[in-house]
Design an enzyme around this catalytic site. Structure first.
Site: not given
Ligand code: GCO
Length: 409
Positions: A19, A113, A158
């Site tokens: 990102q 990530h 996540e």
């Molecule tokens: C997610 C990620 C981040 C996002 C953030 C905002 O949660 O998808 O960990 O990379 O950019 O959450 O949406």
């Protein structure tokens, strides 16, 4: 009420390699961003060039008073081909850790990530059990190289998002031509197409959890005292009368299974943005009259405390808020969001919950995946034509909380 945070509490911001770094050309996402029928609003391109600008970026975060920085190491750079590790890439992340430490920021490092190397997807990606082993091998290598400099490791960011995507956003299968093209470009078939986000089956879930567990073992083998955890995306899942069964079913699928799998970890990273309301028919969407963010979900900062309580109930281990924030172009609303979210964290601490740190998402405006650069989550704005950084008022406000270790009411 005493709104002091505990001594040694970690205060940071978070980013993810793809990102912010720019030109992550060996990753599956880069390929997906560039097929003709792409579902991405725009490609990541140079992003905010954090790959080269990290020294000034980290210095800026240190000036704001943070004592930690959560960032991710890019697997596609570290292992550009199966079994071939790049010492130069590992050294790059080593220098990032050194820069953090020189500024008194403790590095909290995420090993995965969302993005993966292209070669992994051609081998079946996150639907193939062999991936767990490959991920553990990579995790061992990174730890061998950086282990002495790291405060804590988040193995996989996540772990539950592929299940969320499958059950909530991709149920229609409308992106058929995108999947056909992306599968071909990544040397696999539409049936076996499994970048992380697309591994939404139960098999995908099992591969991801096996990858976490095997990586944890590999990290501990290198450095037994290094705290290891996974992170999980948690909405505060609320039931309206009659919606309890559906809420509980979804909460089991999307959260509890993963929290239970984290019970033997050193901590769990809770990442919260909003709430979800369930009725008998399922997710009801945003409630009329409740403010919405750029992401189209409700402005609901009190979800932070609610999800910490839920995570503690199910996992029962120390916790960190590894992401929390809001996509908005109104920085006043960002400030209000953090104020209320942090109050809910302070109340959890007062109630005796073991919360060890808080990381705002995000340090900088950055590439919001399929949505491109439109949503702005940053405490620091970035003009991508000039790469000029500008600190927002919400960052100044948070800086005061961080430096006094206390939230004024
Ligand atoms: C997610 C990620 C981040 C996002 C953030 C905002 O949660 O998808 O960990 O990379 O950019 O959450 O949406």
């Amino acid at each position: 009420m005493n709104n002091e945070f505990p001594q040694g509490f970690l205060w940071g911001t978070a980013t993810a390699a793809h990102q912010v770094e720019g030109n992550n050309t060996n990753s599956d996402f880069w390929v997906m961003e560039h097929v003709p029928e792409t579902v991405f609003a725009e490609p990541s391109g140079d992003a905010i060039d954090h790959y080269h600008r990290y020294p000034e970026d980290i210095a800026m975060l240190a000036e704001l008073g943070f004592n930690s920085y959560r960032f991710s190491v890019e697997w596609a750079r570290v292992e550009p081909e199966d079994g071939r590790f790049s010492t130069a890439a590992l050294d790059h992340y080593g220098r990032m850790c050194e820069t953090c430490l020189a500024h008194n920021l403790k590095p909290v490092v995420t090993y995965h990530h969302f993005t993966s190397p292209r070669w992994l997807i051609s081998q079946g990606g996150w639907q193939s059990m062999a991936t767990a082993e490959k991920f553990a091998r990579y995790a061992g290598k990174v730890t061998e190289h950086l282990g002495d400099q790291i405060e804590a490791v988040c193995t996989i960011n996540e772990v539950n998002i592929p299940r969320m995507a499958a059950l909530m956003w991709m149920a229609g299968g409308e992106d058929e031509s995108f999947i056909r093209e992306a599968a071909q470009a990544l040397h696999t078939t539409p049936e076996q197409f499994a970048p992380f986000m697309f591994a939404g089956t139960h098999q995908g879930r099992d591969v991801i959890l096996a990858a976490h567990h095997q990586a944890r073992a590999a990290i501990k083998a290198e450095r037994p005292s290094l705290p290891v955890g996974l992170t999980i995306a948690m909405a505060d899942m609320q039931a309206l009368p009659g919606g309890e069964a559906e809420r509980d079913r979804m909460r089991w699928e999307l959260q509890d299974v993963f929290l239970e799998a984290a019970r033997a970890d050193d901590f769990v990273g809770v990442q919260t943005y909003t709430r979800e309301r369930y009725g008998a028919e399922g997710n009801l969407g945003p409630q009329e009259g409740v403010e919405q963010t750029q992401m189209g979900y409700e402005f609901w900062p009190q979800a932070t405390g609610a999800t910490l309580r839920r995570a503690y109930e199910v996992a029962g281990i120390p916790m960190m808020v590894t992401e929390n924030g809001i996509g908005t172009d109104d920085d006043g609303r960002r400030l209000a969001y953090y104020q209320s979210a942090l109050q809910s964290v302070a109340t959890c601490l007062q109630d005796g919950l073991d919360v060890r740190g808080y990381f705002a998402w995000s340090a900088f405006d950055n590439f919001e995946w399929m949505l491109g650069y439109r949503p702005t989550f940053g405490l620091i704005a970035v003009d991508r034509r000039t790469q000029q950084r500008t600190i927002k008022p919400s960052a100044r406000w948070l800086s005061k909380v961080v430096q006094t270790n206390r939230l004024e009411q």
